[in-house]
Structures are given as structure tokens and as C-alpha cells.
Scaffold this motif. Structure first.
Motif, short mmCIF file in Angstrom:
data_model
loop_
_atom_site.label_atom_id
_atom_site.label_comp_id
_atom_site.label_asym_id
_atom_site.label_seq_id
_atom_site.Cartn_x
_atom_site.Cartn_y
_atom_site.Cartn_z
N GLN A 326 0.64 -1.11 -0.16
CA GLN A 326 -0.01 0.00 -0.07
C GLN A 326 0.83 1.22 0.08
O GLN A 326 1.29 1.68 0.94
CB GLN A 326 -0.99 -0.04 1.08
CG GLN A 326 -2.19 -0.67 1.12
CD GLN A 326 -3.19 -0.72 2.21
OE1 GLN A 326 -2.65 -1.06 3.31
NE2 GLN A 326 -4.16 -0.23 1.91
N ARG A 327 1.32 1.50 -1.31
CA ARG A 327 2.37 2.65 -1.07
C ARG A 327 1.60 3.90 -0.78
O ARG A 327 2.15 4.73 -0.08
CB ARG A 327 2.49 2.91 -2.83
CG ARG A 327 3.21 1.98 -3.31
CD ARG A 327 4.71 2.07 -3.18
NE ARG A 327 5.49 0.98 -3.64
CZ ARG A 327 6.61 0.54 -3.15
NH1 ARG A 327 7.26 1.37 -2.41
NH2 ARG A 327 7.27 -0.34 -3.66
N THR A 328 0.35 3.93 -1.08
CA THR A 328 -0.33 5.39 -0.60
C THR A 328 -1.89 4.75 -0.19
O THR A 328 -2.70 4.48 -1.05
CB THR A 328 -0.60 6.54 -1.58
OG1 THR A 328 0.85 6.99 -2.08
CG2 THR A 328 -1.23 7.68 -1.28
N LEU A 329 -2.17 5.18 1.01
CA LEU A 329 -3.54 4.99 1.64
C LEU A 329 -4.58 5.90 0.85
O LEU A 329 -4.56 7.34 0.98
CB LEU A 329 -3.55 5.07 2.97
CG LEU A 329 -3.03 4.00 3.72
CD1 LEU A 329 -2.94 4.36 5.32
CD2 LEU A 329 -4.03 2.64 3.56
N ASP A 330 -5.47 5.38 -0.02
CA ASP A 330 -6.51 6.20 -0.72
C ASP A 330 -7.83 5.64 -0.64
O ASP A 330 -8.26 4.90 -1.54
CB ASP A 330 -5.96 6.17 -2.03
CG ASP A 330 -6.87 7.26 -3.03
OD1 ASP A 330 -7.43 8.13 -2.23
OD2 ASP A 330 -6.81 7.22 -4.17
N PRO A 331 -8.46 5.72 0.51
CA PRO A 331 -9.46 4.84 0.77
C PRO A 331 -10.81 5.57 0.20
O PRO A 331 -11.09 6.59 -0.06
CB PRO A 331 -9.74 4.94 2.37
CG PRO A 331 -8.98 6.10 2.74
CD PRO A 331 -7.97 6.48 1.91
N GLU A 332 -11.90 4.50 0.05
CA GLU A 332 -13.07 4.98 -0.61
C GLU A 332 -13.98 5.99 0.33
O GLU A 332 -13.85 5.64 1.33
CB GLU A 332 -13.70 3.82 -1.07
CG GLU A 332 -13.24 3.28 -2.30
CD GLU A 332 -14.23 2.17 -2.84
OE1 GLU A 332 -15.29 2.13 -2.44
OE2 GLU A 332 -13.85 1.33 -3.73
N LEU A 333 -14.66 7.01 -0.28
CA LEU A 333 -15.33 7.69 0.46
C LEU A 333 -16.76 6.88 0.80
O LEU A 333 -17.04 6.22 -0.19
CB LEU A 333 -15.96 8.94 -0.34
CG LEU A 333 -14.81 10.25 -0.27
CD1 LEU A 333 -15.17 11.12 -1.38
CD2 LEU A 333 -15.31 10.86 1.22
N TRP A 334 -17.36 7.02 1.78
CA TRP A 334 -18.54 6.12 2.20
C TRP A 334 -19.76 7.03 2.36
O TRP A 334 -20.82 6.41 2.79
CB TRP A 334 -18.25 5.46 3.40
CG TRP A 334 -17.95 5.93 4.78
CD1 TRP A 334 -19.24 6.06 5.76
CD2 TRP A 334 -17.09 7.05 5.08
NE1 TRP A 334 -18.77 6.93 6.64
CE2 TRP A 334 -17.55 7.62 6.29
CE3 TRP A 334 -15.76 7.32 4.58
CZ2 TRP A 334 -16.69 8.56 7.03
CZ3 TRP A 334 -15.20 8.30 5.30
CH2 TRP A 334 -15.48 8.93 6.56
N PHE A 335 -19.67 8.30 2.31
CA PHE A 335 -20.83 9.07 2.49
C PHE A 335 -21.08 10.07 1.12
O PHE A 335 -20.11 10.16 0.42
CB PHE A 335 -20.89 10.07 3.91
CG PHE A 335 -19.68 11.23 3.91
CD1 PHE A 335 -19.97 12.39 3.33
CD2 PHE A 335 -18.38 10.54 4.34
CE1 PHE A 335 -18.75 13.23 3.48
CE2 PHE A 335 -17.30 11.71 4.50
CZ PHE A 335 -17.71 12.80 3.96
#
Ligand SMILES: Cc1cc2nc3c(=O)[nH]c(=O)nc-3n(C[C@H](O)[C@H](O)[C@H](O)COP(=O)(O)OP(=O)(O)OC[C@H]3O[C@@H](n4cnc5c(N)ncnc54)[C@H](O)[C@@H]3O)c2cc1C
Length: 428
Positions: A326-335
Motif C-alpha cells: 500500500q504505497r499510498t492509502l487512498d480509501p473510498e469515500l463512504w458518505f
């Protein structure tokens, strides 16, 4: 739609075989520590698993805030405010810092009373804020329909540009002799006879008697590899950038959302919705974080991350592992960010013609008392940590970097570091 990207920092090509200090993590903390140490002529190498500033440090709201911090943090924040004021000159680069002021507004009398009571902490620093009536808030934000009972205006608070600041500080550290390495995950910290002797990176070994962990949400995992228990969890938050629009320069904060004008004329807007993934550490640290779980805007979720972390093993030197995966944490938006923005622009008519230009989510590293650890980890001599800034590390980074450099070099610390020790979590 992409999230905000920091100004690129090119990687140095040569991996030094040895140096005085290795810094793990090229966020704003790693950059500030490197800069402070390079100014003292220490040979520093910053190893970043992805690219500089790409995790929290470019995804934040950009507030440089003194107001409403915990009293124990105020000396360090005051030092940071002092540094921000001349930082561009010292770096010979732009961070976008501006002392624009913040209006904090409250919906009920109890919260307003707490805000007012906090103001007594300003006295020793010679800072002055104004208590605002609801009509005075509208003077700052013409047409605002936010249902406030009152507010505070703090003219000494400010902002900087998250896409510029870390890169500017890191590049200035390089000007002063630091080596900056992108795509250079530290796989493990090496010890000999119980003390630090170097790091195994994906690009090779660097010998060093001093290592600073500045890994943001990854710091707990790095600590575990050397047997140090650092109680830290993370939460996910989200924000948006708008297209340019004419509006006030002053920032706005409430208990539900915050906004601030950017140098490009748009606004960065965030709310306080937070989501915590349930991971094995959630159980390990359940009692320490019990109070935080009761936050009204926090939701919990059990998903695949629980199992990913359950089976995450300590990496072996020379073998790739979680840091490279995981080079860069880029999580999905959930709202629904459009719904959030629609609600906010109804209250602030100057936003009505703006569109969402960028939206993103990010993980924030949190500690049980929401204060960072800036400390020498004495269980492993030569190992230091500067992490756990719990959602407010951007503004305080210049002071935190100087304090860390003081501890590493044995200089007289700019502020008393006792409040930031790791051992405060293990007193009983
Ligand atoms: C939406 C949002 C809004 C915020 N708003 C504000 C605000 O207005 N004001 C404020 O003061 N703060 C704010 N914050 C908090 C602030 O952004 C953080 O506290 C700060 O950026 C933390 O900096 P850091 O360097 O510790 O961590 P990070 O920026 O996360 O950097 C850590 C770096 O370490 C690297 N790394 C980790 N492990 C390894 C390894 N093994 N090898 C090599 N590299 C590694 C990571 O890739 C990462 O780049 C906000 C945060 C978010 C997400």
C-alpha cells in the motif's frame, strides 16, 4: 474524481550506505524533522514508501489552529505559529501560509460557554480573540444562515496549503543536505545488542545509530516490529475542494463542519463524520479508546481489513510486505459528499455557484488521549517517534519537528516534552 495531489518531490537516486539519522515517513512530520536536523548539519535520510506528502499531509483541511487545542499542547503550538510566520522565507519556498483568522461558531449555549472558558488560555501567550454575537458572524460570512447562538473569532489562527507545504519543507531540507527517497519502504528496523543500528529498505540497507518513526497511521506496525507497544488506531474521514468562487478569506468552524479558503480561490470543506474499521488492534486497545468510540459522528465497520491485518505478518528483511503493498492509502469515500456540500452551501450562499472539484477520504492516526508521541523510545536506544497527531498535526508540525530534532541531538527542548512521552500510556 481524484483527490488532491501534493507538488511532486523527486527522489534522490543514490541510497546512502550510512547516515546520522534515518526518518521513516515523508509526511509533514518527516519533512519538518529532516529540515530541523539538516539545519543542524546532521546527515539525514528520509525514506518514504510512496511519494512525499501523499497520505494525511496533503489531504487535510489546512488549518493552522491555536484555538481550542488542549492546554498541554499550547506551548508547542505557539512555537509552531511563530515558525509558520517566517517559514516561507526560511525555506525559500511557498507553503501558502496566511494568518487569515477562524470564526468558530456554536449552536447551543453550553458549547458556547466552553468556548468562552477556553479563551482564558490565551492570556499567557498575549493573544486576543473576540466573542461574537450571531449577527457579527454574518458580518464575516455575508448571508450566512448557520443557526448559531454565538461564536469566537481568532485572528491569530491561519491556514497553509497542504499540497504545497510538505513538499516545500522537504525540498528545503534537501537544499540543506538531506537525502529524500521515494518508493523506499522501510521493511524493518535493525538492532544489534538491543540498540538501533540501521534499517532494511526495499532499496537496500542503511546503517544508522538513530531512527525516527514518523509513519502516520503505519507507526503502530513499525513499533510492533521492534517489540514496542504504541497504542494507536485510525479513523477514516473525508473532504472536498470546490472550484474558485468569490467569498470570505476567514475560515469557518462549527461542531459539524469546517471550511477554509484556498490559495486558488476555491474552498476546502470537511465534516466530522468518521468511520473506524474494526481491526485486531481495536480489541487490543478497546479499553484505552472506550471514550472515543462514543463520539456521535463515529461509525464502526467490520470488513475485509480485519482479516488483512489479522494475517499481516512482520516482514522479513529484504522481503516485500505491507508497506510496499500500500504505497499510498487512498480509501473510498463512504458518505454522499454532494449532499454534504448542498447542505453547507444552503447555509453559506457565497458557495452556491461553486462545484465540487475534488473529493477524497483519508486515514487519520489517533492515540487514546488525542495527543502525539514525540519521544525517545528508551526500550530500544536510538529509536525515536514523532507520530499520533490525531487529526491536528499539520498546523503543529514545525514545532513538533524542532522538538524531535532537539531530542535526537540532545539539545535543550523548545518545550517540555513530558506530555508527549510514550510512557504516559503505561503509568499504571
Ligand atoms: C481530512 C483531514 C483533515 C485534517 N485537517 C487538519 C487541519 O486542518 N489542521 C491540522 O493541523 N491537521 C489536520 N489533519 C491532520 C494532519 O493532516 C495530520 O496530523 C498530519 O498530516 C500527520 O502528518 P504525519 O507526517 O505524521 O503523517 P502522514 O502525512 O500520514 O505521513 C506518514 C508517511 O509515512 C509513510 N510511511 C509509513 N510507513 C512507512 C515505511 N515503513 N517506510 C516508508 N514510509 C512509510 C507513509 O507513506 C506516509 O507518507 C487532517 C487530516 C485529515 C485526513
Amino acid at each position: 474524481m481524484p483527490g488532491p495531489l501534493p507538488t511532486p518531490v523527486a527522489s534522490d537516486v543514490h541510497l546512502p550506505a550510512h547516515c546520522d539519522v534515518v526518518i521513516v515517513g515523508g509526511g509533514i512530520m518527516g519533512a519538518c524533522i529532516a529540515h530541523a536536523l539538516a539545519e543542524r548539519n546532521h546527515k539525514v535520510v528520509v525514506c518514504e514508501k510512496g511519494t512525499f506528502g501523499a497520505e494525511q499531509s496533503s489531504r487535510n483541511l489546512g488549518w493552522v489552529r491555536f484555538t481550542n487545542r488542549k492546554p498541554i499542547e499550547l506551548d508547542l503550538m505557539f512555537e509552531s505559529l511563530r515558525q509558520w510566520q517566517t517559514l516561507d522565507k526560511r525555506l525559500a519556498r511557498l507553503t501558502g501560509y496566511k494568518q487569515c483568522g477562524i470564526v468558530f461558531s456554536e449552536k447551543d449555549e453550553q458549547a458556547m460557554a466552553m468556548r468562552r472558558a477556553w479563551l482564558e488560555h490565551l492570556g499567557p501567550f498575549g493573544l486576543k480573540a473576540q466573542v461574537l454575537s450571531p449577527t457579527r458572524i454574518v458580518d464575516y460570512f455575508p448571508g450566512a444562515r448557520y443557526p448559531a447562538v454565538g461564536g469566537i473569532y481568532s485572528p491569530f489562527d491561519g491556514r497553509a496549503e497542504p499540497q504545497l507545504a510538505t513538499s516545500a519543507i522537504a525540498e528545503s531540507a534537501r537544499d540543506k543536505g538531506a537525502t529524500l527517497l521515494n518508493h523506499c519502504a522501510v521493511q524493518s528496523i535493525d538492532t544489534a545488542g538491543g540498540r538501533v543500528c540501521g534499517v532494511h529498505t526495499e532499496r537496500g540497507y542503511i546503517a544508522s545509530s538513530t531512527v525516527v518513526i514518523a509513519g502516520g497511521v503505519w507507526s503502530n506496525l513499525l513499533c510492533r516490529q521492534v517489540g514496542i507497544d504504541y497504542p494507536q488506531l485510525d479513523v477514516k474521514v473525508g473532504a472536498i475542494n470546490t472550484t474558485p468562487v468569490s467569498g470570505p478569506d476567514v475560515s469557518f468552524g462549527s461542531s459539524q463542519f469546517a471550511l477554509r479558503r484556498r490559495a486558488d480561490g476555491g474552498y476546502t470543506v470537511g465534516n466530522y463524520f468518521a468511520r473506524a474499521d474494526i481491526v485486531p488492534n481495536s480489541f487490543r486497545y478497546a479499553t484505552r479508546f472506550a471514550a472515543s468510540v462514543r463520539q456521535p459522528d463515529l461509525s464502526l465497520r467490520l470488513g475485509k481489513r480485519f482479516f488483512e491485518e489479522l494475517f499481516r505478518r512482520t516482514v522479513k528483511p529484504g522481503r516485500s510486505g505491507p508497506f510496499e503493498r500500500q504505497r499510498t492509502l487512498d480509501p473510498e469515500l463512504w458518505f454522499d459528499t454532494q449532499a454534504m456540500f448542498n447542505r453547507i452551501s444552503e447555509m453559506f450562499p457565497f458557495l452556491a455557484t461553486a462545484q465540487i472539484k475534488e473529493r477524497w477520504a483519508a486515514h487519520i492516526d489517533v492515540t487514546p488521549d488525542s495527543l502525539p508521541v514525540i519521544d525517545e523510545l528508551t526500550a530500544v536506544p536510538g529509536l525515536f517517534m514523532c507520530s499520533g497527531f490525531s487529526g491536528h498535526g499539520f498546523g503543529i508540525a514545525p514545532g513538533a519537528g524542532t522538538l524531535m530534532a532537539d531530542l535526537v541531538t540532545g539539545a535543550k527542548p523548545i518545550v517540555d516534552p513530558a506530555a508527549f512521552s510514550l510512557k504516559r500510556f503505561f503509568k499504571n
